[in-house]
Design a protein around this motif. Structure first.
Motif, PDB file in Angstrom:
ATOM      1  N   ALA A 165       0.835  -1.202   0.000  1.00 28.02           N
ATOM      2  CA  ALA A 165       0.000   0.000   0.000  1.00 28.02           C
ATOM      3  C   ALA A 165       0.870   1.254   0.000  1.00 28.02           C
ATOM      4  O   ALA A 165       0.555   2.234  -0.688  1.00 28.02           O
ATOM      5  CB  ALA A 165      -0.935  -0.004   1.210  1.00 28.02           C
ATOM      6  N   LEU A 166       1.965   1.229   0.752  1.00 27.02           N
ATOM      7  CA  LEU A 166       2.886   2.363   0.768  1.00 27.02           C
ATOM      8  C   LEU A 166       3.503   2.569  -0.623  1.00 27.02           C
ATOM      9  O   LEU A 166       3.617   3.698  -1.099  1.00 27.02           O
ATOM     10  CB  LEU A 166       3.982   2.149   1.812  1.00 27.02           C
ATOM     11  CG  LEU A 166       5.016   3.265   1.929  1.00 27.02           C
ATOM     12  CD1 LEU A 166       4.368   4.576   2.337  1.00 27.02           C
ATOM     13  CD2 LEU A 166       6.093   2.865   2.922  1.00 27.02           C
ATOM     14  N   ALA A 167       3.880   1.482  -1.271  1.00 29.64           N
ATOM     15  CA  ALA A 167       4.435   1.583  -2.626  1.00 29.64           C
ATOM     16  C   ALA A 167       3.400   2.151  -3.590  1.00 29.64           C
ATOM     17  O   ALA A 167       3.719   2.978  -4.453  1.00 29.64           O
ATOM     18  CB  ALA A 167       4.921   0.215  -3.097  1.00 29.64           C
ATOM     19  N   ALA A 168       2.151   1.728  -3.451  1.00 29.88           N
ATOM     20  CA  ALA A 168       1.080   2.260  -4.299  1.00 29.88           C
ATOM     21  C   ALA A 168       0.862   3.742  -4.019  1.00 29.88           C
ATOM     22  O   ALA A 168       0.613   4.525  -4.944  1.00 29.88           O
ATOM     23  CB  ALA A 168      -0.214   1.484  -4.067  1.00 29.88           C
ATOM     24  N   LEU A 169       0.989   4.141  -2.763  1.00 30.38           N
ATOM     25  CA  LEU A 169       0.855   5.550  -2.390  1.00 30.38           C
ATOM     26  C   LEU A 169       1.981   6.389  -3.010  1.00 30.38           C
ATOM     27  O   LEU A 169       1.740   7.488  -3.519  1.00 30.38           O
ATOM     28  CB  LEU A 169       0.844   5.692  -0.863  1.00 30.38           C
ATOM     29  CG  LEU A 169       0.583   7.082  -0.317  1.00 30.38           C
ATOM     30  CD1 LEU A 169      -0.828   7.535  -0.677  1.00 30.38           C
ATOM     31  CD2 LEU A 169       0.773   7.086   1.187  1.00 30.38           C
ATOM     32  N   VAL A 170       3.200   5.876  -2.977  1.00 33.04           N
ATOM     33  CA  VAL A 170       4.338   6.572  -3.594  1.00 33.04           C
ATOM     34  C   VAL A 170       4.100   6.709  -5.101  1.00 33.04           C
ATOM     35  O   VAL A 170       4.305   7.780  -5.686  1.00 33.04           O
ATOM     36  CB  VAL A 170       5.658   5.826  -3.306  1.00 33.04           C
ATOM     37  CG1 VAL A 170       6.789   6.343  -4.183  1.00 33.04           C
ATOM     38  CG2 VAL A 170       6.028   5.948  -1.833  1.00 33.04           C
ATOM     39  N   ALA A 171       3.648   5.628  -5.738  1.00 36.41           N
ATOM     40  CA  ALA A 171       3.367   5.674  -7.178  1.00 36.41           C
ATOM     41  C   ALA A 171       2.271   6.699  -7.479  1.00 36.41           C
ATOM     42  O   ALA A 171       2.389   7.484  -8.437  1.00 36.41           O
ATOM     43  CB  ALA A 171       2.956   4.290  -7.678  1.00 36.41           C
ATOM     44  N   ALA A 172       1.236   6.725  -6.662  1.00 38.43           N
ATOM     45  CA  ALA A 172       0.143   7.671  -6.875  1.00 38.43           C
ATOM     46  C   ALA A 172       0.610   9.116  -6.682  1.00 38.43           C
ATOM     47  O   ALA A 172       0.216  10.014  -7.441  1.00 38.43           O
ATOM     48  CB  ALA A 172      -1.017   7.363  -5.933  1.00 38.43           C
ATOM     49  N   ALA A 173       1.469   9.354  -5.688  1.00 43.19           N
ATOM     50  CA  ALA A 173       1.987  10.707  -5.446  1.00 43.19           C
ATOM     51  C   ALA A 173       2.844  11.175  -6.623  1.00 43.19           C
ATOM     52  O   ALA A 173       2.721  12.321  -7.082  1.00 43.19           O
ATOM     53  CB  ALA A 173       2.792  10.738  -4.152  1.00 43.19           C
ATOM     54  N   CYS A 174       3.692  10.291  -7.110  1.00 43.52           N
ATOM     55  CA  CYS A 174       4.541  10.655  -8.258  1.00 43.52           C
ATOM     56  C   CYS A 174       3.699  10.918  -9.502  1.00 43.52           C
ATOM     57  O   CYS A 174       3.930  11.898 -10.222  1.00 43.52           O
ATOM     58  CB  CYS A 174       5.551   9.540  -8.536  1.00 43.52           C
ATOM     59  SG  CYS A 174       6.837   9.393  -7.275  1.00 43.52           S
ATOM     60  N   LEU A 175       2.713  10.072  -9.742  1.00 39.68           N
ATOM     61  CA  LEU A 175       1.841  10.266 -10.898  1.00 39.68           C
ATOM     62  C   LEU A 175       1.027  11.551 -10.752  1.00 39.68           C
ATOM     63  O   LEU A 175       0.846  12.289 -11.724  1.00 39.68           O
ATOM     64  CB  LEU A 175       0.910   9.066 -11.078  1.00 39.68           C
ATOM     65  CG  LEU A 175      -0.008   9.114 -12.291  1.00 39.68           C
ATOM     66  CD1 LEU A 175       0.806   9.172 -13.576  1.00 39.68           C
ATOM     67  CD2 LEU A 175      -0.940   7.915 -12.297  1.00 39.68           C
ATOM     68  N   SER A 176       0.571  11.851  -9.550  1.00 38.22           N
ATOM     69  CA  SER A 176      -0.190  13.082  -9.308  1.00 38.22           C
ATOM     70  C   SER A 176       0.645  14.316  -9.626  1.00 38.22           C
ATOM     71  O   SER A 176       0.157  15.261 -10.255  1.00 38.22           O
ATOM     72  CB  SER A 176      -0.661  13.152  -7.858  1.00 38.22           C
ATOM     73  OG  SER A 176      -1.555  12.109  -7.581  1.00 38.22           O
TER      74      SER A 176
END
Length: 159
Positions: free
Chosen positions: A22-33
């Motif tokens: 979930a943390l990795a998905a959050l990092v990916a989402a932040a970078c994409l955002s």
């Protein structure tokens, strides 16, 4: 005569927990955002003040000294990067271009980790991070010097 069987223990690769994924998905989402927001912004033709479209205040360092601060031009650089214009991104603020590339890499790495559960720390153990961080800091200082140079010589901006 038969060849003896070679014993090879089964190697079980460690996987991340649900929280790690979930943390990795959050990092990916932040970078994409960050990259998606940069794509929405219109890069300033002057190479500065694209961040004003986000409702942020003008750069106080620039207003006081007349010299761009170390982060001046970063938002403009990200906006050019998100449009696929790497030359403009690098020219406006070289460190902004490098950070945008790292942001794009962070998205893909975070997505990979979230989907597979494989930890990324194995990759980081393969090389010494200290010279990389020192090099990145020195590049950041050189990029700031470049930004000051192009601003003072009236070469700032991309048209």
């Amino acid at each position: 005569m038969t060849v003896p069987t070679i014993y090879s223990p089964k190697f079980d690769r460690p996987r991340l927990s649900i929280a790690g994924r979930a943390l990795a998905a959050l990092v990916a989402a932040a970078c994409l955002s960050a990259l998606c927001i940069a794509r929405i912004l219109t890069p300033s033709p002057d190479g500065l003040a694209t961040h004003r479209e986000l409702g942020l205040e003008p750069c106080a360092f620039f207003a006081t000294t007349g010299i761009p601060c170390p982060s001046c031009g970063m938002t403009t650089s990200f906006a050019w990067f998100a449009r696929g214009n790497l030359a403009a991104s690098f020219y406006i603020q070289p460190m902004g271009c490098v950070l945008a590339i790292l942001c794009a890499a962070g998205f893909w790495i975070g997505l990979y980790i979230a989907m597979t559960g494989r930890p990324a720390h194995r990759l980081l153990k393969r090389f010494n991070q200290t010279p990389l961080l020192i090099g990145l800091a020195l590049f950041g200082l050189a990029a700031w010097g470049w930004k000051i140079f192009i601003h003072l010589h009236g070469l700032d901006g991309w048209r």
